[in-house]
Write a protein that holds these residues in place. Structure first.
Motif, mmCIF file in Angstrom:
data_model
loop_
_atom_site.group_PDB
_atom_site.id
_atom_site.type_symbol
_atom_site.label_atom_id
_atom_site.label_comp_id
_atom_site.label_asym_id
_atom_site.label_seq_id
_atom_site.Cartn_x
_atom_site.Cartn_y
_atom_site.Cartn_z
ATOM 1 N N HIS A 71 -16.568 -26.185 20.070
ATOM 2 C CA HIS A 71 -16.904 -26.161 18.637
ATOM 3 C C HIS A 71 -15.978 -25.175 17.914
ATOM 4 C CE1 HIS A 71 -18.951 -23.963 15.320
ATOM 5 N NE2 HIS A 71 -19.137 -25.201 14.888
ATOM 6 N N TYR A 72 -15.803 -23.979 18.511
ATOM 7 C CA TYR A 72 -15.074 -22.916 17.800
ATOM 8 C C TYR A 72 -13.578 -23.218 17.699
ATOM 9 C CZ TYR A 72 -14.343 -18.157 16.042
ATOM 10 O OH TYR A 72 -14.021 -17.071 15.272
ATOM 11 N N VAL A 73 -13.046 -23.922 18.686
ATOM 12 C CA VAL A 73 -11.601 -24.224 18.622
ATOM 13 C C VAL A 73 -11.330 -25.162 17.446
ATOM 14 C CG1 VAL A 73 -11.444 -26.243 20.163
ATOM 15 C CG2 VAL A 73 -9.535 -24.629 20.017
ATOM 16 N N ARG A 74 -12.326 -26.001 17.112
ATOM 17 C CA ARG A 74 -12.172 -26.879 15.933
ATOM 18 C C ARG A 74 -12.281 -26.066 14.642
ATOM 19 N NH1 ARG A 74 -15.458 -30.072 19.250
ATOM 20 N NH2 ARG A 74 -17.343 -29.641 18.016
ATOM 21 N N VAL A 75 -13.070 -24.996 14.698
ATOM 22 C CA VAL A 75 -13.226 -24.144 13.511
ATOM 23 C C VAL A 75 -11.941 -23.370 13.222
ATOM 24 C CG1 VAL A 75 -14.446 -22.097 12.613
ATOM 25 C CG2 VAL A 75 -15.725 -23.910 13.801
ATOM 26 N N VAL A 76 -11.327 -22.811 14.269
ATOM 27 C CA VAL A 76 -10.164 -21.926 14.053
ATOM 28 C C VAL A 76 -8.841 -22.686 14.087
ATOM 29 C CG1 VAL A 76 -11.356 -19.903 14.954
ATOM 30 C CG2 VAL A 76 -9.947 -21.277 16.502
ATOM 31 N N GLY A 77 -8.896 -23.969 14.485
ATOM 32 C CA GLY A 77 -7.636 -24.751 14.516
ATOM 33 C C GLY A 77 -6.987 -24.763 13.142
ATOM 34 N N GLY A 78 -5.717 -24.339 13.077
ATOM 35 C CA GLY A 78 -4.999 -24.372 11.796
ATOM 36 C C GLY A 78 -5.193 -23.118 10.960
ATOM 37 N N VAL A 79 -6.069 -22.209 11.416
ATOM 38 C CA VAL A 79 -6.274 -20.961 10.665
ATOM 39 C C VAL A 79 -5.256 -19.917 11.129
ATOM 40 C CG1 VAL A 79 -7.865 -19.015 10.277
ATOM 41 C CG2 VAL A 79 -8.743 -21.364 10.320
ATOM 42 N N ILE A 80 -4.571 -19.299 10.168
ATOM 43 C CA ILE A 80 -3.741 -18.133 10.502
ATOM 44 C C ILE A 80 -4.555 -16.902 10.073
ATOM 45 C CG2 ILE A 80 -1.571 -16.906 10.053
ATOM 46 C CD1 ILE A 80 -0.965 -19.490 11.367
ATOM 47 N N PHE A 81 -4.932 -16.088 11.048
ATOM 48 C CA PHE A 81 -5.725 -14.908 10.713
ATOM 49 C C PHE A 81 -4.849 -13.871 10.003
ATOM 50 C CE2 PHE A 81 -9.571 -16.192 12.599
ATOM 51 C CZ PHE A 81 -9.307 -16.816 13.799
ATOM 52 N N ASP A 82 -5.321 -13.426 8.841
ATOM 53 C CA ASP A 82 -4.614 -12.336 8.162
ATOM 54 C C ASP A 82 -4.888 -11.006 8.862
ATOM 55 O OD1 ASP A 82 -3.598 -13.837 5.771
ATOM 56 O OD2 ASP A 82 -5.745 -14.250 5.560
ATOM 57 N N LEU A 83 -6.075 -10.913 9.453
ATOM 58 C CA LEU A 83 -6.454 -9.677 10.150
ATOM 59 C C LEU A 83 -7.415 -10.043 11.285
ATOM 60 C CD1 LEU A 83 -6.637 -6.546 10.404
ATOM 61 C CD2 LEU A 83 -8.517 -6.630 8.722
ATOM 62 N N ILE A 84 -7.168 -9.438 12.446
ATOM 63 C CA ILE A 84 -8.090 -9.553 13.578
ATOM 64 C C ILE A 84 -8.478 -8.139 13.986
ATOM 65 C CG2 ILE A 84 -8.418 -10.341 15.965
ATOM 66 C CD1 ILE A 84 -6.224 -12.452 15.443
ATOM 67 N N LEU A 85 -9.764 -7.832 13.905
ATOM 68 C CA LEU A 85 -10.250 -6.521 14.356
ATOM 69 C C LEU A 85 -10.533 -6.631 15.851
ATOM 70 C CD1 LEU A 85 -12.824 -5.663 11.518
ATOM 71 C CD2 LEU A 85 -10.526 -4.730 11.821
ATOM 72 N N LEU A 86 -10.128 -5.615 16.589
ATOM 73 C CA LEU A 86 -10.404 -5.595 18.020
ATOM 74 C C LEU A 86 -10.888 -4.212 18.433
ATOM 75 C CD1 LEU A 86 -7.332 -7.491 19.587
ATOM 76 C CD2 LEU A 86 -9.672 -8.360 19.303
ATOM 77 N N GLY A 87 -11.690 -4.187 19.490
ATOM 78 C CA GLY A 87 -12.023 -2.914 20.118
ATOM 79 C C GLY A 87 -11.325 -2.858 21.466
ATOM 80 N N MET A 88 -11.482 -1.743 22.156
ATOM 81 C CA MET A 88 -10.961 -1.626 23.512
ATOM 82 C C MET A 88 -12.020 -0.984 24.390
ATOM 83 S SD MET A 88 -7.786 0.559 25.130
ATOM 84 C CE MET A 88 -8.915 1.950 25.442
#
Ligand code: 6PG
Length: 240
Positions: A120-137
């Protein structure tokens, strides 16, 4: 070519303030240039004080939330109202205080079987260029749900995948390295003395992404926002 920028903040509160300022700055720039701001939130506890700041009137009024689309870098395979849900955490700390259209919230459906949630999620994000991705470590060098030794670390085709995390005895759905590295800006938020040793290894140690998955992140621009405690082993000056 990935550009890396490390910024050390005095403490966790200053980290939250700096992260919220960057979030607004990058968001306003994306909206000015392209009319929308596509941002993926991270899970874990570190971003919560930043979410709480952004929810305050003096902060939230600085962004046109109707032009903001919210995603997640990963999600635990739990229902959205579970205490461990990354969506639920962001909803409680931030999203329910914003005038954000429901259609702009693109959560990972953790309540689905993991493979279905990923499909489901791959269809949601397909074609989206993220302007920002927050990540933790994590203190083991993981990021999103890319853990040491994971079969996803060298995934080259899929943008989203389910992964069983043995030591947590739980399933997750996560963006893969290619999906994260296609983002314009990645902003890591790292706080606390417990992360100091690993942060040094990730940033200044040998290249060992199998053991230190955060080393795989080489998006257009990678910003490391770290507080003084987490930066304790770094060979760079901390702020006065
Ligand atoms: C998750 C996150 C995970 C998190 C790190 C750091 O779903 O838990 O995606 O990658 O960002 O484990 O977590 P803390 O911020 O709580 O230290």
């Amino acid at each position: 070519m990935s550009a890396r920028h490390i910024q050390i903040t005095r403490d966790a509160a200053d980290l939250a303030w700096t992260a919220a300022s960057e979030f607004i700055r990058i968001g306003r720039e994306a909206i000015a240039e392209r009319g929308t701001f596509h941002v993926a939130l991270s899970g874990g506890g570190t971003p919560i004080p930043m979410y709480a700041l952004l929810a305050l009137p003096e902060w939230r009024t600085r962004l046109a939330w109707d032009k903001v689309h919210i995603y997640w870098g990963d999600e635990r395979c739990v229902p959205p109202d579970a205490s461990s849900s990354n969506y639920g955490t962001a909803k409680n700390a931030l999203l329910e205080r914003l005038d954000l259209p429901a259609a702009n919230i693109h959560r990972i459906h953790g309540e689905l079987p993991p493979e279905e949630g990923a499909e489901h999620y791959v269809r949601v994000v397909g074609g989206v260029i993220f302007d920002l991705i927050l990540l933790g470590m994590g203190d083991d060098g993981h990021t999103a749900s890319l853990f040491p030794g994971s079969p996803l670390l060298f995934e080259a085709a899929r943008l989203v995948a389910p992964v069983y995390v043995e030591h947590l005895n739980s399933w997750r759905v996560t963006l893969t390295p290619p999906a994260i590295n296609a983002g314009k800006v990645v902003m890591f938020l790292v706080s606390g003395v417990g992360k100091a040793e690993r942060l040094y290894e990730v940033l200044y140690g040998e290249d060992a992404p199998e053991r230190l998955p955060a080393q795989l992140i080489k998006a257009g621009r990678v910003i490391w926002l770290v507080d003084q405690e987490a930066a304790g082993k770094l060979p760079i000056e901390s702020p006065p």
